[in-house]
Design an enzyme around this catalytic site. Sequence first.
Site, PDB file in Angstrom:
ATOM      1  N   SER A 119     -19.987  66.308 -79.456  1.00 57.15           N
ATOM      2  CA  SER A 119     -20.956  67.142 -80.145  1.00 57.15           C
ATOM      3  C   SER A 119     -22.204  67.336 -79.289  1.00 57.15           C
ATOM      4  O   SER A 119     -22.127  67.870 -78.186  1.00 57.15           O
ATOM      5  CB  SER A 119     -21.266  66.522 -81.513  1.00 57.15           C
ATOM      6  N   ASP A 175     -13.690  72.940 -87.562  1.00 58.04           N
ATOM      7  CA  ASP A 175     -15.000  72.298 -87.415  1.00 58.04           C
ATOM      8  C   ASP A 175     -16.071  73.136 -88.122  1.00 58.04           C
ATOM      9  O   ASP A 175     -16.334  74.268 -87.723  1.00 58.04           O
ATOM     10  CB  ASP A 175     -15.346  72.165 -85.924  1.00 58.04           C
ATOM     11  N   HIS A 207     -15.226  68.148 -87.814  1.00 56.59           N
ATOM     12  CA  HIS A 207     -16.172  67.704 -86.782  1.00 56.59           C
ATOM     13  C   HIS A 207     -15.983  66.220 -86.497  1.00 56.59           C
ATOM     14  O   HIS A 207     -16.777  65.369 -86.908  1.00 56.59           O
ATOM     15  CB  HIS A 207     -17.606  67.998 -87.218  1.00 56.59           C
TER      16      HIS A 207
END
Length: 236
Positions: A119, A175, A207
């Site tokens: 991320s 996601d 995610h």
Amino acid sequence: MSGPAALVVPAVKKHTATVIFAHGLGDTGAGWMPLAQNWRRRGKFEEVAFIFPNAPTIPITVNFQMKMPGWYDITTFNDLQNAHDEVGILRSRDYFNSLVAEEVAKGIPSTRIVVGGFSQGGAMSLFTGLTSPVKLGGFFGLSAYLLMHHKIKDFVPASLPNKDTPVFMGHGDADPTVRYAWGQQTAAVLKELGYGVDFRTYRGLQHSADPEEIDDLEGYLLARLPPLGEAGGSKA
């Protein structure tokens, strides 16, 4: 950087390579240490030291200025690719570069160092790899995106040390936070710039990471950092 010291899982044999793995927003390096510990249990990457840096605690605009670990500020989740905190990004990039330099000072060739993350940490790792002043062994981003893509060329060294460095990206197509399309767009931009990108899609993954993605990352790292036996590496 004012964050806690990085966590390290040392090599169990002669140290010949290093992986630097950066966590996402609100997380810590400890959150990803099980990745290395699992590989240790399976006898993988015994010559590799794993470094899990910790981001400083900073106010995050999108979270009502709440303070949490972050590599840079995020002003909106609607378009992460355009929500740029340039000062924070460059500060973290310099920190990542310093971690690479410390490993080189120990005797690890920069080409035996891989930088990656998840991320926000993955976004920082892609940016660091693209703009690194030295040739790396690889760089990767899981559920990541390209930072400052509108002027990324301004930060890439003229010598293009990582133009031929393989890049790995993994992204879940479900996601809801870092949109799958942003990952696809990032891979497309990097390919347009001439970089070799292996972009993997994980069906139904939100995610997070899943075993298939970790297996693919393992394969990438094995290819980039094969064991050397007694040859080369740090004596530390």
